[in-house]
Design a protein around this motif. Structure first.
Motif, mmCIF file in Angstrom:
data_model
loop_
_atom_site.group_PDB
_atom_site.id
_atom_site.type_symbol
_atom_site.label_atom_id
_atom_site.label_comp_id
_atom_site.label_asym_id
_atom_site.label_seq_id
_atom_site.Cartn_x
_atom_site.Cartn_y
_atom_site.Cartn_z
ATOM 1 N N ILE A 26 -6.780 24.735 48.711
ATOM 2 C CA ILE A 26 -6.249 26.028 49.154
ATOM 3 C C ILE A 26 -5.248 25.757 50.267
ATOM 4 C CG2 ILE A 26 -6.771 28.253 50.199
ATOM 5 C CD1 ILE A 26 -9.625 27.995 49.076
ATOM 6 N N THR A 27 -4.011 26.183 50.066
ATOM 7 C CA THR A 27 -2.998 26.061 51.118
ATOM 8 C C THR A 27 -2.732 27.444 51.695
ATOM 9 O OG1 THR A 27 -1.128 26.339 49.612
ATOM 10 C CG2 THR A 27 -1.939 24.109 49.954
ATOM 11 N N ASP A 29 5.203 23.039 49.631
ATOM 12 C CA ASP A 29 3.841 22.511 49.760
ATOM 13 C C ASP A 29 3.775 21.077 49.246
ATOM 14 O OD1 ASP A 29 1.110 22.080 49.945
ATOM 15 O OD2 ASP A 29 0.668 23.163 48.090
ATOM 16 N N SER A 30 4.129 20.136 50.097
ATOM 17 C CA SER A 30 4.022 18.719 49.729
ATOM 18 C C SER A 30 2.607 18.200 49.936
ATOM 19 C CB SER A 30 5.008 17.887 50.561
ATOM 20 O OG SER A 30 4.725 17.998 51.949
ATOM 21 N N ASN A 31 1.808 18.914 50.739
ATOM 22 C CA ASN A 31 0.444 18.463 51.014
ATOM 23 C C ASN A 31 -0.409 18.376 49.749
ATOM 24 O OD1 ASN A 31 0.829 18.197 53.759
ATOM 25 N ND2 ASN A 31 0.050 20.235 54.264
ATOM 26 N N SER A 32 -0.315 19.393 48.911
ATOM 27 C CA SER A 32 -1.170 19.432 47.721
ATOM 28 C C SER A 32 -0.851 18.300 46.759
ATOM 29 C CB SER A 32 -1.022 20.779 47.005
ATOM 30 O OG SER A 32 -1.525 21.819 47.806
ATOM 31 N N ALA A 33 0.440 17.982 46.611
ATOM 32 C CA ALA A 33 0.816 16.871 45.732
ATOM 33 C C ALA A 33 0.234 15.569 46.241
ATOM 34 C CB ALA A 33 2.337 16.771 45.636
ATOM 35 N N TRP A 34 0.334 15.358 47.545
ATOM 36 C CA TRP A 34 -0.204 14.125 48.136
ATOM 37 C C TRP A 34 -1.716 14.081 48.012
ATOM 38 C CZ3 TRP A 34 -3.545 12.618 52.016
ATOM 39 C CH2 TRP A 34 -3.448 11.297 52.439
ATOM 40 N N LEU A 35 -2.387 15.199 48.288
ATOM 41 C CA LEU A 35 -3.846 15.241 48.181
ATOM 42 C C LEU A 35 -4.295 15.000 46.744
ATOM 43 C CD1 LEU A 35 -4.679 18.278 50.489
ATOM 44 C CD2 LEU A 35 -5.479 15.919 50.803
ATOM 45 N N VAL A 40 -8.446 17.043 41.117
ATOM 46 C CA VAL A 40 -8.103 18.398 41.573
ATOM 47 C C VAL A 40 -7.884 19.279 40.347
ATOM 48 C CG1 VAL A 40 -6.421 19.806 42.808
ATOM 49 C CG2 VAL A 40 -7.108 17.582 43.732
ATOM 50 N N SER A 41 -8.700 20.321 40.221
ATOM 51 C CA SER A 41 -8.623 21.185 39.039
ATOM 52 C C SER A 41 -7.826 22.457 39.278
ATOM 53 C CB SER A 41 -10.038 21.561 38.580
ATOM 54 O OG SER A 41 -10.742 22.228 39.618
ATOM 55 N N ARG A 42 -7.583 22.777 40.557
ATOM 56 C CA ARG A 42 -6.832 24.004 40.841
ATOM 57 C C ARG A 42 -6.243 23.929 42.245
ATOM 58 N NH1 ARG A 42 -8.346 29.708 38.594
ATOM 59 N NH2 ARG A 42 -9.449 28.300 37.184
ATOM 60 N N ILE A 43 -5.016 24.454 42.388
ATOM 61 C CA ILE A 43 -4.354 24.563 43.693
ATOM 62 C C ILE A 43 -3.926 26.011 43.868
ATOM 63 C CG2 ILE A 43 -2.395 23.849 45.114
ATOM 64 C CD1 ILE A 43 -2.355 21.219 43.490
ATOM 65 N N VAL A 44 -4.301 26.605 45.007
ATOM 66 C CA VAL A 44 -4.005 28.007 45.278
ATOM 67 C C VAL A 44 -3.281 28.111 46.618
ATOM 68 C CG1 VAL A 44 -4.973 30.300 45.654
ATOM 69 C CG2 VAL A 44 -6.044 28.764 44.003
ATOM 70 N N THR A 45 -2.240 28.926 46.683
ATOM 71 C CA THR A 45 -1.554 29.200 47.941
ATOM 72 C C THR A 45 -1.768 30.661 48.299
ATOM 73 O OG1 THR A 45 0.147 27.551 47.465
ATOM 74 C CG2 THR A 45 0.649 29.165 49.166
ATOM 75 N N SER A 97 -17.268 29.060 43.529
ATOM 76 C CA SER A 97 -17.950 29.437 42.283
ATOM 77 C C SER A 97 -17.695 28.411 41.183
ATOM 78 C CB SER A 97 -17.481 30.816 41.817
ATOM 79 O OG SER A 97 -16.141 30.765 41.319
ATOM 80 N N ARG A 98 -16.678 27.539 41.401
ATOM 81 C CA ARG A 98 -16.307 26.561 40.372
ATOM 82 C C ARG A 98 -16.589 25.123 40.790
ATOM 83 N NH1 ARG A 98 -11.793 30.358 39.994
ATOM 84 N NH2 ARG A 98 -10.824 29.225 41.718
ATOM 85 N N VAL A 99 -16.405 24.796 42.073
ATOM 86 C CA VAL A 99 -16.503 23.405 42.518
ATOM 87 C C VAL A 99 -17.328 23.310 43.802
ATOM 88 C CG1 VAL A 99 -14.282 22.762 41.497
ATOM 89 C CG2 VAL A 99 -14.365 23.554 43.876
ATOM 90 N N ASP A 100 -17.713 22.075 44.127
ATOM 91 C CA ASP A 100 -18.501 21.830 45.341
ATOM 92 C C ASP A 100 -17.660 21.347 46.512
ATOM 93 O OD1 ASP A 100 -20.834 22.513 44.007
ATOM 94 O OD2 ASP A 100 -21.231 20.444 43.370
ATOM 95 N N LEU A 101 -16.401 20.994 46.252
ATOM 96 C CA LEU A 101 -15.536 20.486 47.317
ATOM 97 C C LEU A 101 -14.223 21.254 47.328
ATOM 98 C CD1 LEU A 101 -14.711 18.392 49.509
ATOM 99 C CD2 LEU A 101 -13.950 16.899 47.638
ATOM 100 N N VAL A 102 -13.887 21.801 48.502
ATOM 101 C CA VAL A 102 -12.624 22.519 48.691
ATOM 102 C C VAL A 102 -11.915 21.919 49.895
ATOM 103 C CG1 VAL A 102 -11.524 24.723 49.195
ATOM 104 C CG2 VAL A 102 -13.551 24.654 47.728
#
Length: 413
Positions: A6-7, A19-25, A36-41, A58-63
């Motif tokens: 989540i950004t 958003d360069s952070n999400s690509a790097w992460l 990473v199954s989903r990226i949301v801004t 509701s979908r994953v254990d790590l955000v």
């Protein structure tokens, strides 16, 4: 294992910041077995943050969350997260000391608003930020983990490298992952795939992964393996890399984070040889790539940007007759440019480039994307014609890469 990102930031939503952070992460989480199954801004809004967290958990254990941790009133993430996890605040003396040390290092005194960054939720594990003032916050609740970090890429990457990657691996016991990437140039993705069809089929049958990652004139081939035993996975991936190289040959120039300029520089240094450049359509971009390599002064003497007819004539000795008869974008002119700059700087190699980057300047027989690259060597001079596309910056990048690749192949042969 899957995770979501989540950004937070209105500046991303309105296009002021990329958003360069999400690509790097996404890339680096994959290296430790987290997909990473989903990226949301989302915007800097309490309800948006709460809603995004509820949906992700509701979908994953790590955000992983980036942004919204600044000292100003519009950065509300820390307060919102404290409320989300039903936590009070406390003043962290260690963080306060780190903030003071940070400001002292840049010759300033922290303001009261800066020291308020040391007020942190009781229910988070604090991850010290030695590169800024906003600490990372690790929350755990009912097997779910949220890692909140500042949005400044330099600070976020530092937190991840220093502590967070290791903490994720320990908490979730992620599998062993090994990736190796072959770097290629000069041949398109579909052509490479055709050459490697049988190899790729066998690779996938053996449970390994392959990704084609194209860019301007280049294609990266990432081979990956996942399992319990790193030694076994590494052996299998490396064997497949060796097999692929035997098929694709000299279009491969390196691996992983290698740059073409680094490879060329290494070859020049090994041969104790030097380089100079005469650039027209690239406007100094080849020189930029070369000088981005540490130690380039050992093999690179200099360049001239011969953008006009006059500079081509006066600085590298292109004949007026060649310019009048053939034009600046021609075999004759780039060969004279390459020879001229080699002689001017007294180097072993001279590279030249002249072309129509666009969008204007085209003629019927020389459309936008027409480029000539010349190379003067200890044994003579040759030139190469390329036809790229219609995008100016992409043409500059592709020309520069093509020029370096011509030199690479010359040095190898």
């Amino acid at each position: 294992m899957k995770a979501e990102i989540i950004t937070i930031g209105d500046e991303i939503l309105i296009g002021q910041t990329i958003d360069s952070n999400s690509a790097w992460l996404g890339e680096n989480l994959g290296l430790i077995g987290v997909r990473v199954s989903r990226i949301v801004t989302i915007s800097d809004d309490e309800e948006e943050i709460r809603s995004a967290l509820n949906e992700s958990f509701s979908r994953v254990d790590l955000v992983l969350m980036t942004g919204g941790l600044g000292p100003t009133q519009d950065d509300i993430t820390k307060k919102t997260l404290a409320g989300y996890f039903n936590s009070e605040f406390y003043f962290n003396e260690e963080v306060a000391a780190e903030i003071k040390a940070y400001f002292n290092s840049i010759g300033r005194e922290p303001l009261e608003v800066n020291l308020k960054q040391a007020e942190l939720p009781v229910k988070c594990t604090t991850i010290l930020n030695t590169r800024g003032t906003a600490s990372g916050m690790w929350f755990e609740n009912d097997g779910k983990v949220l890692m909140s970090m500042p949005g400044v890429p330099y600070e976020m990457k530092g937190l991840m490298k220093d502590e967070v990657f290791k903490k994720i691996q320990t908490t979730f016991k992620t599998p062993a992952v090994y990736n190796r990437t072959i770097l290629t140039i000069g041949v398109g993705e579909s052509s490479i795939a055709a050459q490697l069809e049988q190899w790729e089929t066998k690779l996938r049958d053996e449970g390994l992964g392959l990704a084609y990652l194209p860019s301007a004139g280049m294609v990266r081939l990432r081979v990956s393996g996942v399992g319990e035993d790193m030694v076994s996975i590494k052996k299998r991936v490396d064997q497949k890399i060796t097999e692929a190289l035997a098929v694709i040959g000299e279009i491969s120039y390196g691996f992983d984070a290698d740059s073409l300029a680094e490879i060329v520089g290494k070859l020049l240094k090994e041969n104790n040889q030097t380089l100079s450049l005469a650039e027209s359509c690239t406007g100094g971009y080849i020189s930029h790539l070369i000088t981005s390599v540490a130690g380039s002064s050992e093999f690179y003497d200099g360049s001239v940007v011969t953008y006009s007819y006059d500079t081509k004539k006066n600085w590298v000795g292109v004949s007026p007759e060649s310019l009048a008869k053939y034009g600046a974008v021609s075999k004759s002119v780039v060969e004279e440019m390459a020879l001229g700059v080699k002689e001017k700087f007294n180097t072993d190699y001279g590279i030249s480039a002249s072309g129509i980057a666009g969008p204007g300047g085209a003629t019927e027989d020389k459309p936008v994307g027409t480029v000539w690259v010349g190379i003067a060597t200890p044994s003579g001079v040759t030139s190469h014609l390329f036809t790229f596309g219609k995008h100016r910056l992409r043409n500059i990048i592709m020309t520069s890469n093509a020029a370096l690749n011509i030199l690479r192949k010359e040095l190898l042969n």
